[in-house]
Design a protein around this motif. Structure first.
Motif, PDB file in Angstrom:
ATOM      1  N   GLU A   9      -4.244  11.303 -37.360  1.00 47.26           N
ATOM      2  CA  GLU A   9      -4.880  11.783 -38.731  1.00 47.26           C
ATOM      3  C   GLU A   9      -5.911  13.134 -37.886  1.00 47.26           C
ATOM      4  O   GLU A   9      -5.878  14.007 -38.391  1.00 47.26           O
TER       5      GLU A   9
ATOM      6  N   PHE B 107      -5.275  15.676 -40.957  1.00 47.86           N
ATOM      7  CA  PHE B 107      -4.697  16.290 -41.725  1.00 47.86           C
ATOM      8  C   PHE B 107      -4.636  14.492 -42.344  1.00 47.86           C
ATOM      9  O   PHE B 107      -4.626  14.290 -41.468  1.00 47.86           O
ATOM     10  N   ASP B 108      -4.354  14.195 -43.055  1.00 51.03           N
ATOM     11  CA  ASP B 108      -4.518  12.827 -44.497  1.00 51.03           C
ATOM     12  C   ASP B 108      -2.684  12.445 -43.833  1.00 51.03           C
ATOM     13  O   ASP B 108      -1.848  13.743 -43.936  1.00 51.03           O
ATOM     14  N   SER B 109      -2.008  11.348 -43.850  1.00 54.79           N
ATOM     15  CA  SER B 109      -1.195  10.960 -44.335  1.00 54.79           C
ATOM     16  C   SER B 109      -0.133  10.972 -45.060  1.00 54.79           C
ATOM     17  O   SER B 109       0.741  12.062 -44.493  1.00 54.79           O
ATOM     18  N   ASP B 110      -0.409  11.194 -46.503  1.00 50.01           N
ATOM     19  CA  ASP B 110      -0.473  12.080 -47.215  1.00 50.01           C
ATOM     20  C   ASP B 110       0.176  13.640 -46.607  1.00 50.01           C
ATOM     21  O   ASP B 110       1.284  13.913 -48.030  1.00 50.01           O
ATOM     22  N   GLU B 111      -0.476  14.359 -45.976  1.00 51.93           N
ATOM     23  CA  GLU B 111       0.134  15.658 -45.577  1.00 51.93           C
ATOM     24  C   GLU B 111       1.276  15.583 -45.157  1.00 51.93           C
ATOM     25  O   GLU B 111       1.738  16.640 -44.822  1.00 51.93           O
ATOM     26  N   VAL B 112       1.168  14.091 -44.412  1.00 53.53           N
ATOM     27  CA  VAL B 112       2.100  14.489 -42.546  1.00 53.53           C
ATOM     28  C   VAL B 112       3.434  13.749 -43.491  1.00 53.53           C
ATOM     29  O   VAL B 112       4.879  14.404 -42.398  1.00 53.53           O
TER      30      VAL B 112
ATOM     31  N   LYS C 209      -5.271  21.027 -38.388  1.00 53.58           N
ATOM     32  CA  LYS C 209      -5.226  21.993 -39.868  1.00 53.58           C
ATOM     33  C   LYS C 209      -6.140  23.039 -39.531  1.00 53.58           C
ATOM     34  O   LYS C 209      -5.466  24.414 -40.513  1.00 53.58           O
TER      35      LYS C 209
ATOM     36  N   GLU D  23       7.638  14.937 -43.670  1.00 57.78           N
ATOM     37  CA  GLU D  23       7.102  16.920 -43.053  1.00 57.78           C
ATOM     38  C   GLU D  23       8.213  16.593 -41.744  1.00 57.78           C
ATOM     39  O   GLU D  23       8.397  15.139 -41.259  1.00 57.78           O
TER      40      GLU D  23
END
Length: 280
Positions: A37, A42-47, A85, A50
């Protein structure tokens, strides 16, 4: 013992100094640790969910790495550029291992950020209930057994260890102890005080005081030197947390000898003539 193993399985990946990713064989990201992260912003919920190729400068690298992992079971020391990011490029060295989880193949990726080293080289050329919730979250995403987790531990370069907070005896150490301390895992545990005897004499008192004075639930970092069996001196970076309820110190140890040497060289070049080596 089960409590300790559970603790390791839920917390240890997030304490790694280096970024860690777990993917399926199609490249979909199933897990990242805190260091990843931080690496890409990026935060984990953005990754999570994906595909890894969305974060690579060259998408073909994934295909070539999967091909190598499929035939050799690993892809080591491969240079890879990731996209931050912000849009910046992050230079890394990646080690990739094929692991099995519930009879399903997964890709375990351990990264080393070498962006700073690249910059240093350019300069030289020019003149790592909360525990329960974390356990649930990680288990839901990884579904790993203890054997599978041990396989993960054997795939990274850092030592995962814990010692008794009263006797300071080593109770567990991962496979990486051999490459860093030059002693097999079995002998390291059979001689639970050997790690103390290997600490450089000038650092021993400082290290013992560090353990005696550790307070709070957050991790703390200490660097010290050891004398390797071959006579060389190694610098170790140690991220340690004191779990008083379990009576253990739990830590992750990285060999930072090369980082130290690079920094020393940079500092020397900053104050000395590059040709004569005399002070500026």
């Amino acid at each position: 013992m089960k409590a300790i193993e559970s603790l390791l399985a839920t917390e240890v990946l997030h304490y790694f100094r280096d970024p860690v990713i777990i993917l399926d064989t199609l490249g979909q990201i199933e897990y990242i640790n805190s260091a990843f992260e931080k690496l890409l912003g990026f935060d984990s919920d953005e990754v999570i969910g994906e595909n890894i190729i969305d974060f690579l400068l060259d998408a073909s690298i994934f295909d070539s790495c999967i091909e190598e992992v499929s035939t050799e079971a690993s892809c080591e020391n491969s240079e890879t550029l990731f996209k931050h990011k912000s849009g910046a490029l992050i230079a890394t060295i990646k080690n990739v291992q094929l692991i099995e989880q519930d009879n399903v193949s997964k890709i375990f990726v351990n990264l080393r950020d070498v962006s700073d080293l690249d910059e240093e080289n350019k300069l030289l050329n020019a003149s790592h209930s909360e525990l329960q919730e974390e356990q649930k979250r990680l288990n839901q995403k990884l579904h790993i057994t203890q054997d599978e987790f041990n396989e993960v531990l054997s795939s990274v370069d850092d030592i995962i260890w814990y010692v008794d907070d009263k006797s300071m005896d080593v109770r567990f150490a991962s496979e990486a102890v051999e490459s860093i301390f030059g002693i097999t895992k079995e002998n390291f545990i059979k001689q639970p005080h050997i790690w103390q005897s290997m600490i450089h004499v000038e650092d021993q008192e400082r290290v013992m005081q560090f353990f005696m004075n550790m307070e709070g639930k957050s991790s703390q970092i200490i660097e010290f030197r050891i004398i390797h069996p071959d006579g060389s001196i190694k610098w170790l970076n140690n991220k340690i947390i004191h779990k008083k309820e379990l009576n253990y110190f739990i830590g992750i140890t990285s060999d930072v000898t090369n980082d130290k040497k690079n920094k020393e060289m940079i500092e020397f070049m900053a104050y000395h003539d590059s040709l004569t080596k005399l002070p500026n």
